[in-house]
Design a protein around this motif. Structure first.
Motif, PDB file in Angstrom:
ATOM      1  N   LEU A   1       0.816  -1.211   0.000  1.00 32.22           N
ATOM      2  CA  LEU A   1       0.000   0.000   0.000  1.00 32.22           C
ATOM      3  C   LEU A   1       0.854   1.268   0.000  1.00 32.22           C
ATOM      4  O   LEU A   1       0.513   2.251  -0.672  1.00 32.22           O
ATOM      5  N   ALA A   2       1.963   1.261   0.728  1.00 32.04           N
ATOM      6  CA  ALA A   2       2.847   2.437   0.742  1.00 32.04           C
ATOM      7  C   ALA A   2       3.391   2.712  -0.655  1.00 32.04           C
ATOM      8  O   ALA A   2       3.427   3.859  -1.103  1.00 32.04           O
ATOM      9  N   VAL A   3       3.791   1.660  -1.352  1.00 35.07           N
ATOM     10  CA  VAL A   3       4.304   1.832  -2.716  1.00 35.07           C
ATOM     11  C   VAL A   3       3.176   2.285  -3.648  1.00 35.07           C
ATOM     12  O   VAL A   3       3.387   3.103  -4.540  1.00 35.07           O
ATOM     13  N   ALA A   4       1.955   1.799  -3.405  1.00 38.19           N
ATOM     14  CA  ALA A   4       0.821   2.215  -4.232  1.00 38.19           C
ATOM     15  C   ALA A   4       0.563   3.715  -4.102  1.00 38.19           C
ATOM     16  O   ALA A   4       0.211   4.368  -5.085  1.00 38.19           O
TER      17      ALA A   4
ATOM     18  N   VAL B   1       1.803   8.816   7.154  1.00 38.56           N
ATOM     19  CA  VAL B   1       1.154   7.797   7.994  1.00 38.56           C
ATOM     20  C   VAL B   1       1.575   7.986   9.454  1.00 38.56           C
ATOM     21  O   VAL B   1       0.734   7.951  10.362  1.00 38.56           O
ATOM     22  N   ARG B   2       2.871   8.203   9.676  1.00 39.52           N
ATOM     23  CA  ARG B   2       3.346   8.423  11.051  1.00 39.52           C
ATOM     24  C   ARG B   2       2.683   9.648  11.675  1.00 39.52           C
ATOM     25  O   ARG B   2       2.288   9.630  12.847  1.00 39.52           O
ATOM     26  N   ALA B   3       2.546  10.728  10.899  1.00 40.62           N
ATOM     27  CA  ALA B   3       1.910  11.942  11.414  1.00 40.62           C
ATOM     28  C   ALA B   3       0.442  11.682  11.763  1.00 40.62           C
ATOM     29  O   ALA B   3      -0.039  12.124  12.816  1.00 40.62           O
ATOM     30  N   ASP B   4      -0.255  10.957  10.892  1.00 44.47           N
ATOM     31  CA  ASP B   4      -1.651  10.618  11.173  1.00 44.47           C
ATOM     32  C   ASP B   4      -1.759   9.799  12.449  1.00 44.47           C
ATOM     33  O   ASP B   4      -2.606  10.064  13.304  1.00 44.47           O
ATOM     34  N   LEU B   5      -0.908   8.783  12.577  1.00 44.68           N
ATOM     35  CA  LEU B   5      -0.957   7.911  13.751  1.00 44.68           C
ATOM     36  C   LEU B   5      -0.608   8.654  15.027  1.00 44.68           C
ATOM     37  O   LEU B   5      -1.202   8.414  16.079  1.00 44.68           O
TER      38      LEU B   5
ATOM     39  N   ALA C   1      12.669   8.381  -1.453  1.00 45.71           N
ATOM     40  CA  ALA C   1      12.090   9.678  -1.082  1.00 45.71           C
ATOM     41  C   ALA C   1      10.571   9.651  -1.182  1.00 45.71           C
ATOM     42  O   ALA C   1       9.872  10.145  -0.287  1.00 45.71           O
ATOM     43  N   SER C   2      10.045   9.084  -2.246  1.00 46.55           N
ATOM     44  CA  SER C   2       8.590   9.029  -2.424  1.00 46.55           C
ATOM     45  C   SER C   2       7.926   8.128  -1.400  1.00 46.55           C
ATOM     46  O   SER C   2       6.889   8.471  -0.828  1.00 46.55           O
ATOM     47  N   VAL C   3       8.515   6.974  -1.153  1.00 43.05           N
ATOM     48  CA  VAL C   3       7.952   6.050  -0.169  1.00 43.05           C
ATOM     49  C   VAL C   3       8.060   6.662   1.231  1.00 43.05           C
ATOM     50  O   VAL C   3       7.127   6.582   2.021  1.00 43.05           O
ATOM     51  N   GLU C   4       9.175   7.305   1.528  1.00 44.57           N
ATOM     52  CA  GLU C   4       9.350   7.935   2.838  1.00 44.57           C
ATOM     53  C   GLU C   4       8.323   9.034   3.059  1.00 44.57           C
ATOM     54  O   GLU C   4       7.819   9.218   4.171  1.00 44.57           O
ATOM     55  N   LYS C   5       7.958   9.758   2.023  1.00 46.06           N
ATOM     56  CA  LYS C   5       6.938  10.808   2.137  1.00 46.06           C
ATOM     57  C   LYS C   5       5.600  10.196   2.564  1.00 46.06           C
ATOM     58  O   LYS C   5       4.902  10.739   3.421  1.00 46.06           O
ATOM     59  N   VAL C   6       5.248   9.061   1.981  1.00 51.40           N
ATOM     60  CA  VAL C   6       4.014   8.369   2.370  1.00 51.40           C
ATOM     61  C   VAL C   6       4.107   7.907   3.819  1.00 51.40           C
ATOM     62  O   VAL C   6       3.174   8.109   4.604  1.00 51.40           O
ATOM     63  N   LEU C   7       5.224   7.295   4.177  1.00 49.02           N
ATOM     64  CA  LEU C   7       5.391   6.796   5.546  1.00 49.02           C
ATOM     65  C   LEU C   7       5.371   7.945   6.561  1.00 49.02           C
ATOM     66  O   LEU C   7       4.809   7.796   7.655  1.00 49.02           O
TER      67      LEU C   7
END
Length: 103
Positions: free
Chosen positions: A70-73, A90-94, A81-87
């Motif tokens: 899902l992160a790659v999606a 997610v960390r901020a939301d959590l 860099a792109s995957v880290e932006k998604v993560l």
């Protein structure tokens, strides 16, 4: 992060599946156990959105955590860099949803 307008969920998950399968040097046939090659092809082509159960099954075949798929999606590109932006998102939301004391 892709939006429904810029990258429909079906296409994003399918693209991620293709990218991760290629990164593992796997063929569609390598993921087949209880799902057909045609079904995998339809997901990769963006014609079908996989269920959560199917995401878990595909991730198991790729030897990754389902959240990785899902992160790659949701990443714009398959790079750190792109995957880290998604993560990071997610960390901020959590962090806003979880109790401060971690319980």
């Amino acid at each position: 992060m892709p939006t429904r307008k810029s990258d429909p969920p079906k296409a994003a998950v399918g693209r991620a599946l293709q990218v991760l399968r290629a990164a593992r040097d796997l063929k569609q046939e390598d993921l087949i156990s209880s799902v057909s090659r045609r079904h995998i092809g339809r997901i990769e082509q963006g014609h079908q959105l996989p269920s959560i159960g199917m995401i878990e099954h595909l991730a198991e075949g790729l030897h990754i955590h389902p959240m990785t798929l899902l992160a790659v999606a949701y990443a714009r590109r398959f790079d750190s860099a792109s995957v880290e932006k998604v993560l990071k998102s997610v960390r901020a939301d959590l962090s806003k949803l979880l109790p401060e004391d971690g319980s």
